[in-house]
Enzyme design. Structure first.
Site, PDB file in Angstrom:
ATOM      1  N   ASP A 333     -73.928  -3.880  39.523  1.00  0.00           N
ATOM      2  CA  ASP A 333     -72.655  -4.596  39.399  1.00  0.00           C
ATOM      3  C   ASP A 333     -72.666  -5.495  38.160  1.00  0.00           C
ATOM      4  O   ASP A 333     -73.633  -6.221  37.911  1.00  0.00           O
ATOM      5  CB  ASP A 333     -72.418  -5.449  40.659  1.00  0.00           C
ATOM      6  CG  ASP A 333     -71.007  -6.013  40.722  1.00  0.00           C
ATOM      7  OD1 ASP A 333     -70.194  -5.684  39.835  1.00  0.00           O
ATOM      8  OD2 ASP A 333     -70.709  -6.761  41.673  1.00  0.00           O
ATOM      9  N   GLU A 529     -63.020 -13.388  43.410  1.00  0.00           N
ATOM     10  CA  GLU A 529     -64.468 -13.642  43.335  1.00  0.00           C
ATOM     11  C   GLU A 529     -64.771 -15.142  43.481  1.00  0.00           C
ATOM     12  O   GLU A 529     -64.058 -15.867  44.179  1.00  0.00           O
ATOM     13  CB  GLU A 529     -65.039 -13.044  42.049  1.00  0.00           C
ATOM     14  CG  GLU A 529     -64.844 -11.515  42.005  1.00  0.00           C
ATOM     15  CD  GLU A 529     -65.685 -10.822  40.964  1.00  0.00           C
ATOM     16  OE1 GLU A 529     -66.905 -11.010  40.962  1.00  0.00           O
ATOM     17  OE2 GLU A 529     -65.122 -10.049  40.167  1.00  0.00           O
TER      18      GLU A 529
HETATM   19  C1  BGC Z   1     -67.443  -7.248  41.009  1.00  0.00           C
HETATM   20  C2  BGC Z   1     -67.368  -5.832  41.507  1.00  0.00           C
HETATM   21  C3  BGC Z   1     -66.480  -5.004  40.627  1.00  0.00           C
HETATM   22  C4  BGC Z   1     -66.972  -5.103  39.206  1.00  0.00           C
HETATM   23  C5  BGC Z   1     -66.182  -4.258  38.227  1.00  0.00           C
HETATM   24  C6  BGC Z   1     -67.719  -7.335  39.526  1.00  0.00           C
HETATM   25  O1  BGC Z   1     -67.540  -8.623  39.051  1.00  0.00           O
HETATM   26  O2  BGC Z   1     -68.448  -7.942  41.715  1.00  0.00           O
HETATM   27  O3  BGC Z   1     -66.920  -5.814  42.839  1.00  0.00           O
HETATM   28  O4  BGC Z   1     -66.456  -3.685  41.074  1.00  0.00           O
HETATM   29  O5  BGC Z   1     -66.915  -6.447  38.797  1.00  0.00           O
HETATM   30  O6  BGC Z   1     -64.938  -4.779  37.992  1.00  0.00           O
END
Ligand code: BGC
Length: 612
Positions: A333, A529
């Site tokens: 990730d 987030e």
């Molecule tokens: C997130 C993921 C996401 C990725 C791509 C990350 O910051 O934790 O869930 O899929 O970004 O956008």
């Protein structure tokens, strides 16, 4: 007569010349294509033209194609496949060919300049053209977070966030929504979705609570396979779009105050469960996902017992790949690999050897490639590990049909935001509503009431209804999303032509007599987030003031909460008659009125505890 014969002869010569010219141009065009194709292949020690190689033959079994392709690949070409680069980091698109990149992604909010469905389709097609310049011509896997519909694209159907679907707890609904999402995504040339989240949210202060189905492991497990089958299709051997079970594992159990990112509180933090606890609560959804044939699993940004997930060989290789038998590929990730303590060179080795197959690279892809070149040359990453990772990625690409699948055309875009999908989203809104309280049996409302007053910051704001991960990472505000309907709009459409619906956002009504009913729609501003990590999720003082004004101006008060998680409303809610949790319903706000006015019953149940 002679004249006529001469004419006939001339016509014959002329048409022969035309035919010759035709074949000559085809030949020239072919040569030109070949030149283009060989552009990035001037190495004399390898075969530059592989256009006739068996792996291009769609009639061969996937495994045969994978092995054939692998047998032609140089070390550098293999390494390139492990790189998954964020599109805005690509300053020169020729790098796609030069480094033979395996994938590109749109991180949240990373969209083409022309941010329309057509713009997205053209963008993904354009990136693919660069792979045609390489001798192997391996298509890119393009990934995006279509976590509640293809919500990066203005005009796409935005379904309720997963927490709402957890409230509905209806696997068939989840399957149909994911099927629709996959269609809207594929129309833009994207066949890899970073969804579903299978986190089990244990702390509602976490800014990603709404991305999860529930705080109950069983509920997440119950919906996991449905989401994956919806995206990929019934036969996982020929996926329509690849799903990603994320964030493996335990992200929902991070401890407040342990975030490694100093701007966050809990996101990207520490999980301190014992292995037994981790297995009991957090592994079952992933087990279900593997059984359903999920093609990719994303390693979380959390730590478990002090070790970053992307460095955890035990969890990635021993448990996921060996014990559960996961055949797809593990993607790390965001900046996860580089957040392993130590330098980037060492981190790359640690992550690949731990079992990460594809590395998400928001930055530094050239450095990653150089590091992997070094570590595979000196044997610190064994050749067998590299081959295993490449095999897993190629298997996914072949199974998806990327080598053979025709690119979508402008005609395919009609599915995006189609009536059929919007009707499905509206159904999902209806089923996700949870009636938290109805002390005076206010509901269902009569469509023929004389006056209804409506207020609240979330009443006429389809952007806010959609929450984070909608067009932008942190979501959007206002009513500009094409085709979307606010909750207020749904109320206005539902009532009789005699009923007066008066809207004033902050609740400043100047009425001679109290309204029959007051509806206030309030809630959280969009977030995503760790930005949404919140010590005490609650309504703002402004929202509470609006509710109070409407309470005084109406005989019966209904409060509808638009939020990604339960809010602390214990004190103020004591004198509210009716409370409805609408979660983050998405673009089809009319689904709320469908239930308010009795067209459908409340069927949602709390996916996470809400103290009242
Ligand atoms: C997130 C993921 C996401 C990725 C791509 C990350 O910051 O934790 O869930 O899929 O970004 O956008």
């Amino acid at each position: 007569m002679k004249k006529f014969l001469n004419l006939k002869k001339n016509i014959f010569i002329f048409s022969s010349l035309l035919v010759l010219l035709f074949f000559l141009s085809i030949w020239l065009w072919h040569q030109f294509q070949k030149e283009e194709r060989l552009y990035f292949c001037d190495d004399k020690t390898i075969i530059c033209d592989l256009s006739e190689a068996p792996y291009h033959d769609p009639s061969l079994p996937v495994e045969e194609r994978v092995e054939d392709l692998l047998s032609h690949m140089t070390l550098d070409e293999k390494i390139g496949q492990l790189a998954l680069v964020e599109r805005s980091e690509i300053k020169d698109k020729n790098d796609i060919a030069t480094y033979g990149l395996g994938g590109l992604l749109s991180g949240a909010g990373s969209h083409p300049e022309n941010n329309t469905a057509l713009g997205w389709q053209e963008m993904t097609a354009d990136y693919q053209t660069y792979t045609k310049k390489t001798r192997l011509q391996i298509p890119l896997l393009y990934g995006a977070d279509a976590i509640h519909g293809n919500s990066n694209v203005p005009g796409a159907t935005v379904f309720p966030h997963q927490i709402g679907l957890g409230a509905a707890n209806d696997p068939d609904l989840v399957r149909r929504i994911n099927e629709a999402t996959a269609k809207e995504l594929a129309a833009t040339g994207i066949y890899w979705n970073y969804a579903p989240s299978l986190d089990v949210a244990k702390d509602l202060r976490w800014g990603r609570t709404y991305e999860t189905f529930s705080s109950e492991s069983d509920r997440v497990e119950n919906l996991a396979a449905a989401a994956i089958i919806g995206l990929q299709g019934e036969n996982s051997a020929t996926p329509f779009v690849i799903a990603t079970a994320k964030h493996y594992i335990g992200s929902g159990a991070m401890i407040w105050g342990t975030a490694v990112n100093e701007d966050y509180k809990i996101d990207q933090g520490e999980v301190r469960l014992t292995e037994e606890e981790l297995r009991a609560e957090h592994l079952p959804p992933f087990k279900k996902a593997v059984e359903a044939g999920v093609w990719s699993v994303m390693a979380g940004l959390n730590n478990w017992q002090g070790l970053k997930l992307s460095a955890n060989k035990y969890l990635l290789t021993d448990v996921l790949k060996e014990e559960l038998g996961f055949q797809g590929f593990v993607v790390s990730d965001w900046y996860g690999v580089y957040e392993i303590p130590g330098n980037n060179y060492q981190n790359t080795i640690t992550a690949i050897n731990a079992g990460v197959d594809m590395v998400m690279l928001p930055f530094d892809y050239k450095k990653f490639i150089a590091d992997l070149q070094q570590s595979t040359s000196n044997g610190r990453v064994p050749a067998s590990r590299l081959d295993d990772a490449v095999r897993r990625i190629l298997r996914a690409k072949f199974s998806l049909g990327l080598f053979d699948r025709p690119a979508p055309t402008a005609n395919d875009l009609a599915i995006i935001g189609s009536e059929e999908h919007r009707a499905l989203a509206r159904e999902a809104v209806r089923k996700s509503l949870v009636l938290l309280k109805d002390r005076r049996q206010t509901l269902p409302l009569d469509k023929n009431l004389d006056t209804i007053i409506v207020a609240g910051s979330a009443a006429d704001n389809s952007g806010r209804q959609c929450g984070g991960w909608t067009v932008e990472w942190q979501g959007i505000d206002g009513n500009w999303l094409p085709g979307a309907s606010s909750i207020l709009k749904g109320i206005k459409e539902a009532v009789s032509s005699e009923t007066k619906v008066i809207f004033e956002e902050t609740g400043n009504f100047d009425l001679d007599v109290k309204a029959d009913v007051g509806i206030v729609i309030v809630g959280e501003k969009s977030y995503a987030e760790g930005v949404g990590d919140e010590a005490e999720p609650q309504l703002s003082p402004e929202d509470l003031a609006t509710i109070e004004k409407v309470r005084k101006a109406s005989n019966k008060l209904i409060v509808i909460i638009v939020s990604g998680r339960p809010l602390n409303i214990k004190l103020p809610a004591r004198n509210w008659d009716t409370i409805i949790a609408a979660w983050l319903p998405g673009s089809e706000g009319q689904g709320v009125a469908d239930v308010l006015f009795g067209g459908y019953p409340f069927v949602g149940t709390l996916p996470i505890e809400w103290e009242l």
